[in-house]
Design a protein around this motif. Structure first.
Motif, short mmCIF file in Angstrom:
data_model
loop_
_atom_site.label_atom_id
_atom_site.label_comp_id
_atom_site.label_asym_id
_atom_site.label_seq_id
_atom_site.Cartn_x
_atom_site.Cartn_y
_atom_site.Cartn_z
N SER A 123 19.03 -54.10 -11.35
CA SER A 123 19.02 -52.95 -10.75
C SER A 123 19.89 -52.00 -11.59
CB SER A 123 20.08 -52.86 -9.27
OG SER A 123 21.21 -53.34 -9.18
N PHE A 124 20.70 -52.06 -12.43
CA PHE A 124 21.49 -51.21 -13.26
C PHE A 124 20.57 -50.84 -14.51
CE2 PHE A 124 25.11 -53.31 -11.13
CZ PHE A 124 25.67 -52.20 -10.77
N VAL A 169 22.61 -53.99 -20.21
CA VAL A 169 23.33 -53.17 -18.96
C VAL A 169 24.81 -53.40 -19.14
CG1 VAL A 169 21.36 -53.31 -17.46
CG2 VAL A 169 22.44 -55.13 -17.57
N PRO A 214 27.51 -53.12 -16.32
CA PRO A 214 28.21 -52.90 -15.20
C PRO A 214 29.36 -53.77 -15.13
CG PRO A 214 26.39 -54.25 -14.51
CD PRO A 214 26.09 -53.76 -16.05
N GLN A 251 31.26 -53.58 -9.71
CA GLN A 251 29.95 -52.92 -9.45
C GLN A 251 29.06 -53.95 -9.18
OE1 GLN A 251 29.91 -50.80 -13.18
NE2 GLN A 251 29.88 -48.68 -11.95
N ARG A 256 26.50 -54.62 -5.39
CA ARG A 256 25.12 -54.66 -5.42
C ARG A 256 24.66 -56.15 -5.13
NH1 ARG A 256 22.32 -50.37 -9.43
NH2 ARG A 256 23.73 -48.69 -9.20
#
Length: 422
Positions: free
Chosen positions: A66-67, A81, A83, A87, A91
């Protein structure tokens, strides 16, 4: 990640040949190759048993995907990615950060992610003057893009095997149903023909089948069930053919007897009584009452004729269909005498009057009356008045409109091996 460059993990985490192999495989991504990340994720979920990852690990991977800013995974868009664990926790539906770290390690070990750690182990990115990312530290999704074809193939294999297992279980269910229904019909037609052994064998086959059985185990069990069904079908077909043959012989015999109108005694013997039939039905519709020879001391009462013609079902079958009745005899039920003793106790408990029970015994016989009481006990929660119900069954039996077989078979389906096999 840069081609030809090897990255090692930060801190005390060791480097492994598996990590190196994942990085080497990620260098072989075809130019301009791209794949829909959510379609690939669904394939990952299907292929999970073959990839050796847990559903919780896939939930963390879902949060990582999703990032990624685009729907299409490609080298052009960058595959890293970065995160933070905080974070990721948001999610991943509030998953604890310690749990997230553990599942991230599982994904790396499975070759689905590559760590690209910064010098201090933090996840971040360097951006140029135009805002574009020049270098990032975090998790590389390159293994997903490199193994996309393999993952989809594994997913297709899992789906095909699942469908195969479903088809095998469907065939087993149908075969078990066929056996159950055929045996039920055979027991109702002739309970003394040894069909209980078939039910016992069916129960053994069903109980021995695990819920997580493999395709080979299911195929082997299906073969055994199909052989059992074929054997039952052959036995029933042989019985039907033999009855047709004996029926034709009986018709020929009756035709010869009918050609001799003076031989009334032979004509009477040509009619076979049916279970639960009244005396008038047994004598046959073609004979007037005044032509039938009365019994010694007068005409035989219909109640007595009905009692003698209704044979009791095997005790083992009754106890399998109505197991609760055994609780009312301290020493257990080993004979019909014990069953009748228990039935008297149940009669008193259910409020059935002595006259109602005596009438049932005189019409149906004491063994069958006790069997009916056992069935009433099993259905106690569905019967408002046990005494009224018993009287109604007795009246119907007196008119030839009631047989114990269907009632016993219904209880056998509910409590006996027919239910466990069905």
């Amino acid at each position: 990640m840069e081609r030809g460059h090897v990255t090692t993990p930060f801190g005390r985490r060791p480097m492994s040949f598996g990590m190196l192999a994942s990085q080497m495989a990620s260098r072989d991504i075809e130019p301009d190759k791209s794949v829909d990340k959510w379609k690939l994720y669904r394939a990952l979920c299907e292929a999970r048993p073959l990839l050796g990852v847990t559903d919780r690990a896939l939930a963390v991977l879902n949060a990582l995907l999703s990032f990624y800013p685009k729907n299409e995974l490609s080298e052009e868009g960058g595959l890293i990615v970065f995160p933070s664990n905080a974070q990721l926790s948001l999610r991943a539906h509030g998953m604890a950060e310690q749990t997230i770290r553990r599942h991230l390690a599982v994904l790396v070990a499975a070759g689905l992610l590559i760590r690209k750690d910064s010098p201090n182990g933090k996840r971040y990115a360097h951006k140029g003057r135009g805002g574009e990312i020049s270098e990032a530290f975090g998790f590389s999704l390159a293994p997903l893009l490199a193994r996309a074809d393999e993952i989809e193939e594994l997913a297709a294999r899992v789906i095909a095997e699942r469908i195969h297992l479903q088809r095998l279980r469907e065939r087993i269910t149908l075969c078990r149903r066929d056996i159950t229904k055929l045996v039920e019909a055979a027991i109702e037609d002739d309970p003394a023909a040894g069909w209980m052994a078939v039910l016992t064998h069916l129960q053994e086959l069903v109980v021995g089948l695990s819920r997580i059985a493999t395709a080979d185990q299911l195929e082997s069990r299906l073969e055994e069930l199909e052989m059992l069904r074929d054997e039952i079908t052959n036995r029933l077909e042989m019985r039907i053919r033999s009855r047709k043959t004996s029926g034709n012989a009986g018709q020929n015999e009756r035709h010869i007897q009918n050609s001799k109108p003076d031989s009334i005694s032979e004509l009477e013997l040509s009619f076979e009584p049916k279970q639960g039939a009244t005396a008038e039905q047994e004598r046959g519709p073609h004979l007037p009452t005044d032509m039938i020879a009365p019994a010694v001391g007068g005409r035989e009462p219909p109640e007595r004729a009905a009692r003698e013609d209704i044979k009791p079902f095997p005790l083992g079958l009754v106890l399998q269909a109505c197991p609760q009745i055994a609780d009312y005899v301290p020493t257990g039920i080993r004979s019909f005498r014990d069953l009748m003793t228990a039935a008297v106790v149940v009669r008193k408990m259910l409020g059935v009057s002595p006259s109602a029970y005596e009438e049932a015994s005189s019409i149906l016989g004491p063994e069958n009356a006790a069997t009916i009481m056992a069935c009433i006990l099993e259905r106690g929660g569905h019967i408002t008045s046990a005494g009224g119900y018993l009287r109604d069954l007795t009246r119907r039996a007196k008119r030839g409109e009631f047989a114990i077989g269907p009632m016993l078979m219904a209880q056998l389906r509910a409590n006996g091996p027919l239910r466990r096999a069905g």
